[in-house]
Design a protein around this motif. Structure first.
Motif, PDB file in Angstrom:
ATOM      1  N   TYR A 167      -2.147   9.274  -5.084  1.00 38.25           N
ATOM      2  CA  TYR A 167      -2.456   7.860  -5.249  1.00 38.25           C
ATOM      3  C   TYR A 167      -2.671   7.252  -3.872  1.00 38.25           C
ATOM      4  CZ  TYR A 167       2.519   7.468  -4.165  1.00 38.25           C
ATOM      5  OH  TYR A 167       3.755   7.583  -3.564  1.00 38.25           O
ATOM      6  N   GLY A 168      -3.520   6.214  -3.856  1.00 35.67           N
ATOM      7  CA  GLY A 168      -3.713   5.457  -2.629  1.00 35.67           C
ATOM      8  C   GLY A 168      -4.914   5.824  -1.787  1.00 35.67           C
ATOM      9  N   GLY A 203      -5.624  14.841   2.438  1.00 40.14           N
ATOM     10  CA  GLY A 203      -4.610  15.702   1.822  1.00 40.14           C
ATOM     11  C   GLY A 203      -4.984  16.095   0.404  1.00 40.14           C
ATOM     12  N   PHE A 204      -5.547  15.149  -0.347  1.00 40.22           N
ATOM     13  CA  PHE A 204      -5.981  15.446  -1.713  1.00 40.22           C
ATOM     14  C   PHE A 204      -7.127  16.454  -1.691  1.00 40.22           C
ATOM     15  CE2 PHE A 204      -8.408  14.715  -5.595  1.00 40.22           C
ATOM     16  CZ  PHE A 204      -7.403  14.792  -6.542  1.00 40.22           C
ATOM     17  N   GLN A 230       0.868  -1.165   0.000  1.00 39.72           N
ATOM     18  CA  GLN A 230       0.000   0.000   0.000  1.00 39.72           C
ATOM     19  C   GLN A 230       0.909   1.220   0.000  1.00 39.72           C
ATOM     20  OE1 GLN A 230      -2.794   1.645  -0.792  1.00 39.72           O
ATOM     21  NE2 GLN A 230      -3.974  -0.043   0.029  1.00 39.72           N
ATOM     22  N   PRO A 231       1.052   1.930  -1.136  1.00 43.16           N
ATOM     23  CA  PRO A 231       1.998   3.039  -1.215  1.00 43.16           C
ATOM     24  C   PRO A 231       1.824   4.075  -0.115  1.00 43.16           C
ATOM     25  CG  PRO A 231       1.057   2.585  -3.363  1.00 43.16           C
ATOM     26  CD  PRO A 231       0.321   1.733  -2.373  1.00 43.16           C
ATOM     27  N   SER A 287      -5.166   3.182  -6.153  1.00 45.10           N
ATOM     28  CA  SER A 287      -5.995   4.205  -6.779  1.00 45.10           C
ATOM     29  C   SER A 287      -5.153   5.394  -7.228  1.00 45.10           C
ATOM     30  CB  SER A 287      -7.062   4.679  -5.790  1.00 45.10           C
ATOM     31  OG  SER A 287      -6.452   5.261  -4.657  1.00 45.10           O
ATOM     32  N   LYS A 288      -5.685   6.119  -8.222  1.00 46.57           N
ATOM     33  CA  LYS A 288      -5.089   7.379  -8.676  1.00 46.57           C
ATOM     34  C   LYS A 288      -6.189   8.428  -8.679  1.00 46.57           C
ATOM     35  CE  LYS A 288      -3.428   6.603 -12.676  1.00 46.57           C
ATOM     36  NZ  LYS A 288      -2.758   6.710 -13.959  1.00 46.57           N
ATOM     37  N   LEU A 289      -5.824   9.621  -8.238  1.00 46.28           N
ATOM     38  CA  LEU A 289      -6.778  10.722  -8.183  1.00 46.28           C
ATOM     39  C   LEU A 289      -6.163  11.948  -8.848  1.00 46.28           C
ATOM     40  CD1 LEU A 289      -6.648   9.192  -5.169  1.00 46.28           C
ATOM     41  CD2 LEU A 289      -8.636  10.618  -4.836  1.00 46.28           C
TER      42      LEU A 289
END
Length: 185
Positions: free
Chosen positions: A106-107, A34-35, A19-20, A172-174
């Motif tokens: 990501y993640g 954070g995103f 899990q990055p 995941s990527k956002l």
């Protein structure tokens, strides 16, 4: 093309980590927060017609210049690159053009994070209206748009959960993009 290959190599290496986000000591929920924060900086700058760097220092206190290593994750990098400090090393923000602000991570849980951002955005600017967007390579997409006599502001969110069809990575990527355009006469 070289940047994309470098980005792909970085992402493949990260895919081998369980899990990055956890490798950085952050939970997926912390990365999502954070995103969400990074998208808020871009939206605030867009609503004011400013760059993120032009926001008052107190209003961008959660950002710091990013390391050169983060530049490898960004394929259209130009201008300053910022880390969102609550998810440093995983959430980055940059402005490839004067009227475009982007955030990448990501993640984090994609749909849940995006829905929280949409709710935040509508609170800040109730005249941001949802616009239907057809999914493409990224299967989870949302758009809010504000049209005023002077300008049009758009918030685009796109991403994929782990294991999305056609995606190589196990995480995941956002992506969030805020654009501001002068109104058409």
């Amino acid at each position: 093309m070289l940047r994309r290959l470098q980005f792909l190599a970085l992402m493949v290496a990260a895919a081998f980590a369980a899990q990055p986000a956890l490798a950085q000591g952050l939970s997926p929920a912390q990365v999502g927060a954070g995103f969400r924060e990074g998208a808020g900086y871009c939206l605030e700058a867009g609503l004011r017609g400013l760059s993120v760097a032009d926001l008052p220092p107190a209003e961008r206190a959660g950002l710091a210049p990013s390391s050169d290593g983060a530049r490898e994750m960004v394929d259209d990098f130009q201008g300053p690159l910022w880390d969102v400090l609550t998810a440093k090393g995983i959430v980055v923000l940059w402005e490839p053009t004067p009227n475009t602000c982007k955030v990448m991570a990501y993640g984090a849980p994609v749909d849940r994070t995006f829905k929280a951002i949409l709710k935040d955005a509508r609170k800040r600017a109730p005249d941001l209206d949802p616009v239907k967007v057809e999914p493409g390579y990224e299967p989870i997409v949302y758009r809010l748009q504000q049209a005023t006599p002077a300008a049009r502001l758009s918030l685009d969110l796109k991403g994929n959960e782990p294991g999305a069809p056609g995606h190589l990575f196990r995480f995941s990527k956002l992506h969030a993009t805020v654009t501001r355009e002068a109104a058409k006469p």
